[in-house]
Structure formats: structure tokens, C-alpha cells
Design a protein around this motif. Structure first.
Motif, short mmCIF file in Angstrom:
data_model
loop_
_atom_site.label_atom_id
_atom_site.label_comp_id
_atom_site.label_asym_id
_atom_site.label_seq_id
_atom_site.Cartn_x
_atom_site.Cartn_y
_atom_site.Cartn_z
N PRO A 1 6.94 4.44 23.44
CA PRO A 1 6.75 3.00 23.28
C PRO A 1 7.97 2.33 22.65
O PRO A 1 8.63 2.90 21.79
CB PRO A 1 5.54 2.91 22.34
N ARG A 2 8.23 1.11 23.13
CA ARG A 2 9.31 0.32 22.52
C ARG A 2 8.72 -0.42 21.33
O ARG A 2 7.64 -1.01 21.43
CB ARG A 2 9.82 -0.69 23.56
N THR A 3 9.38 -0.37 20.19
CA THR A 3 8.91 -1.07 19.00
C THR A 3 9.93 -2.13 18.61
O THR A 3 11.00 -2.23 19.22
CB THR A 3 8.69 -0.10 17.83
N GLY A 4 9.57 -2.95 17.61
CA GLY A 4 10.51 -3.95 17.10
C GLY A 4 10.41 -5.28 17.80
O GLY A 4 11.22 -6.18 17.54
N ASP A 5 9.43 -5.46 18.70
CA ASP A 5 9.25 -6.76 19.37
C ASP A 5 8.39 -7.68 18.52
O ASP A 5 7.45 -7.24 17.86
CB ASP A 5 8.57 -6.57 20.73
N VAL A 6 8.70 -8.97 18.59
CA VAL A 6 7.89 -9.95 17.87
C VAL A 6 6.60 -10.22 18.65
O VAL A 6 6.62 -10.44 19.86
CB VAL A 6 8.68 -11.26 17.67
N LEU A 7 5.49 -10.17 17.93
CA LEU A 7 4.17 -10.43 18.51
C LEU A 7 3.67 -11.76 17.95
O LEU A 7 3.67 -11.94 16.73
CB LEU A 7 3.21 -9.31 18.12
N THR A 8 3.26 -12.66 18.83
CA THR A 8 2.70 -13.92 18.33
C THR A 8 1.20 -13.96 18.59
O THR A 8 0.70 -13.33 19.53
CB THR A 8 3.38 -15.15 18.98
N GLY A 9 0.48 -14.66 17.72
CA GLY A 9 -0.97 -14.81 17.86
C GLY A 9 -1.76 -13.80 17.06
O GLY A 9 -3.00 -13.81 17.06
N ALA A 10 -1.06 -12.91 16.35
CA ALA A 10 -1.74 -11.77 15.72
C ALA A 10 -2.49 -12.13 14.44
O ALA A 10 -3.22 -11.30 13.92
CB ALA A 10 -0.73 -10.67 15.43
N ASP A 11 -2.33 -13.35 13.94
CA ASP A 11 -2.99 -13.69 12.68
C ASP A 11 -4.35 -14.35 12.87
O ASP A 11 -4.90 -14.92 11.94
CB ASP A 11 -2.06 -14.56 11.82
N GLN A 12 -4.91 -14.26 14.08
CA GLN A 12 -6.21 -14.89 14.32
C GLN A 12 -7.35 -13.95 13.94
O GLN A 12 -7.21 -12.74 14.01
CB GLN A 12 -6.37 -15.18 15.81
N PRO A 13 -8.52 -14.54 13.61
CA PRO A 13 -9.70 -13.69 13.40
C PRO A 13 -9.99 -12.89 14.68
O PRO A 13 -9.81 -13.40 15.78
CB PRO A 13 -10.83 -14.70 13.14
N GLY A 14 -10.39 -11.64 14.52
CA GLY A 14 -10.70 -10.80 15.68
C GLY A 14 -9.54 -9.92 16.10
O GLY A 14 -9.72 -8.97 16.86
N ILE A 15 -8.33 -10.24 15.63
CA ILE A 15 -7.19 -9.38 15.96
C ILE A 15 -7.09 -8.28 14.91
O ILE A 15 -6.90 -8.56 13.72
CB ILE A 15 -5.87 -10.18 16.02
N VAL A 16 -7.24 -7.06 15.37
CA VAL A 16 -7.18 -5.90 14.47
C VAL A 16 -5.82 -5.23 14.69
O VAL A 16 -5.46 -4.90 15.83
CB VAL A 16 -8.35 -4.93 14.75
N HIS A 17 -5.09 -5.07 13.59
CA HIS A 17 -3.72 -4.55 13.70
C HIS A 17 -3.68 -3.02 13.67
O HIS A 17 -4.39 -2.40 12.87
CB HIS A 17 -2.88 -5.05 12.51
N ALA A 18 -2.84 -2.44 14.52
CA ALA A 18 -2.64 -1.00 14.51
C ALA A 18 -1.20 -0.72 14.11
O ALA A 18 -0.91 -0.47 12.95
CB ALA A 18 -2.97 -0.43 15.88
N GLY A 19 -0.27 -0.83 15.06
CA GLY A 19 1.13 -0.59 14.75
C GLY A 19 1.86 -1.92 14.57
O GLY A 19 2.49 -2.42 15.50
N THR A 20 1.76 -2.49 13.37
CA THR A 20 2.46 -3.75 13.10
C THR A 20 3.10 -3.70 11.73
O THR A 20 2.64 -2.99 10.84
CB THR A 20 1.50 -4.96 13.07
N HIS A 21 4.17 -4.49 11.55
CA HIS A 21 4.60 -4.78 10.18
C HIS A 21 5.12 -6.21 10.15
O HIS A 21 5.44 -6.80 11.18
CB HIS A 21 5.61 -3.74 9.66
N ARG A 22 5.12 -6.77 8.94
CA ARG A 22 5.49 -8.18 8.82
C ARG A 22 6.91 -8.26 8.28
O ARG A 22 7.23 -7.65 7.26
CB ARG A 22 4.52 -8.93 7.91
N ARG A 23 7.75 -9.00 8.98
CA ARG A 23 9.12 -9.21 8.51
C ARG A 23 9.12 -10.18 7.33
O ARG A 23 8.16 -10.91 7.13
CB ARG A 23 9.96 -9.81 9.65
N ASP A 24 10.22 -10.24 6.62
CA ASP A 24 10.33 -11.16 5.49
C ASP A 24 10.12 -12.60 5.91
O ASP A 24 9.64 -13.42 5.14
CB ASP A 24 11.69 -11.01 4.80
#
Ligand code: AMP
Ligand code: GLY
Length: 415
Positions: A333-356
Motif C-alpha cells: 500500500p502507498r501511504t502518506g496521502d492526504v485524506l479528506t472527510g475523515a473527521d465526520q461521525p461514522g468514520i472509523v480510523h485504521a491507518g491514519t495519523h494527523r499532521r501538525d
């Protein structure tokens, strides 16, 4: 109750969401966590597979309960260290987690407990493997004996591919093919009593129509409208309880979550696998429907008082979750891409981290899952797909047929 959750995947985010909703949980920490857990729990750094470090963190936080999410810490003995520090722990000892850590061990326990499962051979040479494959015939099922995050299993009609996978495993378990719909049944246990959660179904293959390689799971739904009533009780009676009893008899009681993966075959139910922890993505849908406070349930299992726990309450309706995976998953898998929309209710995070700067960035193969409940399976399904459509991950992939056949009433069990 002060609760520490160990892990950093979707399971831990779903656990944290349910624990945060339990009024008895007054303090919640997730370590090491991800960008999703950070929004509901305090975050701490820890090496989740280091027993001494996790026990020290639990002590420092004065935790009343530690919940060990993933299999690797369990197999490494994290639950043993936490309990040795005098802290109640939800999760099996290293000795009991071998039910997941070694497929050959699981087969041995099942044989001793009289649990129905696929006939199998443990093979350590090419000759043994070829002989076993030819005895069973296609489709061939070849499993790496050790932990492989759901990706060590090859099911194929191609004999050469089966031989090649067996050769790549140090110890290969080769077994008969089980034909029939699969069920995941999570059973909470304190080592003696067993309480089943709602049955769920997972979608293991990367591609629509169950094509392509196996993954950790690309989506799930619960409950299963096609599963006859009484099957969960039958699984407890014929699989979970005898297994828990056999583990206790061996002096290595299993406490925590016994995940029973089953196939409903023409000849009856058969165990496909055991896991020693909540499954991902089934946890997202099962916990979305659980009305009973989760902290009290897990604490009762950890304390050995599960027999006295009130019967579980479930919300009406159904839940569906759809996994959004990174390009290249399940291979590289390619990592390091920006994901938008992930802060909504119902979105469960697996492989994510938050940048500064606040952006959510992909950090693993399965990035997030979109979970929704609805009055019916169809309703839950359209809500989950509406939610996943609001996410944007460059070249992200998701299956469009999660829960489709069940919602269309197309799953039939052979009489
Ligand atoms: P496991 O890691 O053992 O759960 O295997 C991963 C997936 O491979 C399962 O969920 C099934 O879809 C498939 N699988 C495993 N064992 C068998 C079997 N004996 N017959 C058919 N499919 C299997
Ligand atoms: N969903 C399969 C697993 O958690 O192993």
C-alpha cells in the motif's frame, strides 16, 4: 472506571467510541492510537508489543481496566504483564492467544474439544504439502501456521500456486475447502462463561464479487438476516464453550474475546479460524448496534464475573461498514496521502495519523471505514455508501458490493 485501550487500528477506534459512550468510563486513554482515537481518548505513546512498557503505562495511569486490542501484543504476553501488575485486563494470556497465533495449535485444541472444523495437515516439506493438496483436491486451502494479519491464507484452484505458497511457509497448514457462507461470531469470555455478540459477516477479498487476494477485511454488516435463529447458541454450545473449557482444562484459561470464524456448510457449521481479539471490520458494525455499556461488559470478563452480567441489549436495525483502502493494498500500500472527510461521525480510523497542520494522512493499507446504522440492511447500506462517497483519498479503493447480496435476500443456506 479508568480504561486504557492498547492498539492503533479501526478496532481500537471503534472500542474507544463505544467505551466513551459508557457513563461508567470516566477516563479513557488509547496508546499508541491513531488520528481517530485521539478525538475521543487521551493519547499516549507506547510500544504496544512491549509487555513491561504497557504494564508500566497502565500503572502510571492508575487504570482499572486495560483492553488489549491487536493480536501481536497478546501473543507477546502484554496481557500477562498487565495482570501481573495487578490491573484487570481484557485479553488472553500469551499461552491462550496461541489459539490465534498458531493454526496448528488451534486445530489441536479443536480436536481435543470435539469442535467441528476442516480436516487439515501440518506440512513442513514440499513432499508432505503436495501429498496433502492432492488428497483434498481443488479448491486448495494453504495457510501459514503463524500470524499473518489475515493475508497468510491462499485459497486457489491453481495447484502450482498452492504448492508455491506452501513452500513459502515454514510450516503450512493444508486443509479441506469449506463451502458455504461465512459468519464471524465474537464471544466474550472470562475463562468460564461465554457471552456471544451479534453475528456479522466480513468480506475478505479485495475485489468485488469476492475476487482477488485476501485482505484483513474490506467491509462488514450485522446482523445476518439469512442466519437461522439458534445458530449463535449452537456455536456457543458446540464451539466456543468446549474451546473455553478445553483451554481451562489445560491450565491456560482464555479470557477476552474469542472470535469464531465459521463456514455454514451443507454438513453443518465448521470453524474456519479462531482469533484472540475483536475482528476488524466486524467490530465497527457489532459495536455500533450494542446498546449495553461496553466498559461494564469488558470489565466483567476481565474480573471473572461474566456469569452475573445482565443479558446484552441490542439496538434495532442493521449496521454496515465499508473500508477505504490505500492504492496497492493488500500488496504494497502507498501511504502518506492526504485524506479528506475523515473527521465526520461514522468514520472509523485504521491507518491514519494527523499532521501538525491538522490534515489526516494515510499510514496503512486499510485507512478508514465508513460505518452507518439504519432501520434495515438496505438503509444502513445506502447510508454507509453515501458516507464513503464523501471521503477523498487519491487512488483509494473500496468494494461496492458490501452487504449487497444479503440486502437483496440472495444468500440461501442449503437445506
Ligand atoms: P483465515 O485467516 O484462516 O480466516 O482465512 C482467511 C480466509 O480464507 C477465510 O475467511 C476464508 O474466506 C478463507 N478460508 C480459510 N480457510 C478456508 C477453508 N478451509 N475453506 C474455504 N475458505 C477458507
Ligand atoms: N476481519 C477479520 C479479522 O479481523 O481477522
Amino acid at each position: 472506571m479508568r480504561v486504557l485501550v492498547i492498539g492503533s487500528g479501526a478496532r481500537e477506534h471503534a472500542l474507544c467510541l463505544a467505551l466513551a459512550a459508557d457513563p461508567a468510563v470516566t477516563f479513557l486513554v488509547c496508546a499508541p492510537g491513531n488520528a481517530g482515537t485521539a478525538a475521543v481518548a487521551e493519547q499516549r505513546r507506547v510500544d504496544a508489543t512491549d509487555p513491561a512498557a504497557v504494564a508500566e503505562l497502565a500503572r502510571e495511569l492508575a487504570a482499572d481496566l486495560a483492553v488489549i486490542g491487536p493480536e501481536a501484543p497478546l501473543v507477546a504476553g502484554v496481557a500477562d504483564a498487565v495482570r501481573a501488575a495487578g490491573i484487570a485486563c481484557f485479553g488472553p494470556s500469551a499461552a491462550a492467544a496461541r489459539l490465534e497465533g498458531s493454526k496448528a495449535f488451534a486445530k489441536d485444541v479443536m480436536a481435543a474439544a470435539g469442535v467441528p472444523t476442516a480436516r487439515a495437515y501440518l506440512c513442513t516439506s514440499a513432499d508432505e504439502a503436495t501429498k496433502a493438496l492432492d488428497e483434498f483436491g481443488p479448491p486448495y486451502v494453504v495457510k501459514d501456521d503463524g500470524l499473518a494479519a489475515g493475508k497468510g491464507v491462499v485459497v486457489t484452484a491453481d495447484r502450482d500456486e498452492a504448492i508455491a505458497h506452501a513452500a513459502a511457509c515454514e510450516r503450512a497448514v493444508i486443509e479441506e475447502y469449506l463451502d458455504g457462507p461465512e459468519v464471524s461470531l465474537f464471544c466474550v469470555t472470562d475463562g468460564t462463561a461465554v457471552v456471544p455478540l451479534l453475528a456479522a459477516q466480513d468480506f475478505k477479498r479485495i475485489g468485488g464479487g469476492d475476487t482477488g487476494p485476501n485482505t484483513g477485511g474490506m467491509g462488514a454488516y450485522a446482523p445476518l438476516p439469512w442466519l437461522p435463529p439458534g445458530v449463535s447458541d449452537e456455536v456457543v454450545r458446540t464451539v466456543a464453550q468446549p474451546t473455553v473449557d478445553e483451554m481451562a482444562r489445560r491450565g491456560t484459561p482464555f479470557t477476552g474475546l474469542l472470535y469464531v470464524g465459521l463456514a455454514i456448510t451443507r454438513a453443518g457449521l465448521r470453524v474456519v479460524e479462531f482469533n484472540a481479539r475483536f475482528g476488524d471490520p466486524e467490530t465497527q458494525v457489532v459495536l455500533a448496534l450494542l446498546d449495553t455499556p461496553l466498559g461494564g461488559l469488558l470489565a466483567a470478563a476481565a474480573d471473572g464475573t461474566l456469569a452475573g452480567h445482565p443479558p446484552l441489549r441490542w439496538r434495532p436495525g442493521a449496521a454496515v461498514t465499508v473500508v477505504l483502502a490505500a492504492p496497492g493494498y493488500p500488496g504494497s500500500p502507498r501511504t502518506g496521502d492526504v485524506l479528506t472527510g475523515a473527521d465526520q461521525p461514522g468514520i472509523v480510523h485504521a491507518g491514519t495519523h494527523r499532521r501538525d497542520d491538522g490534515a489526516v494522512v494515510s499510514a496503512g493499507g486499510r485507512v478508514v471505514s465508513a460505518t452507518a446504522v439504519g432501520d434495515s440492511l438496505r438503509d444502513a447500506r445506502s447510508r454507509a455508501y453515501a458516507l464513503v462517497a464523501t471521503l477523498h483519498l487519491p487512488d483509494g479503493q473500496y468494494r461496492t458490493d458490501i452487504a449487497l447480496r444479503a440486502a437483496n435476500d440472495e444468500i440461501r443456506l442449503d437445506p
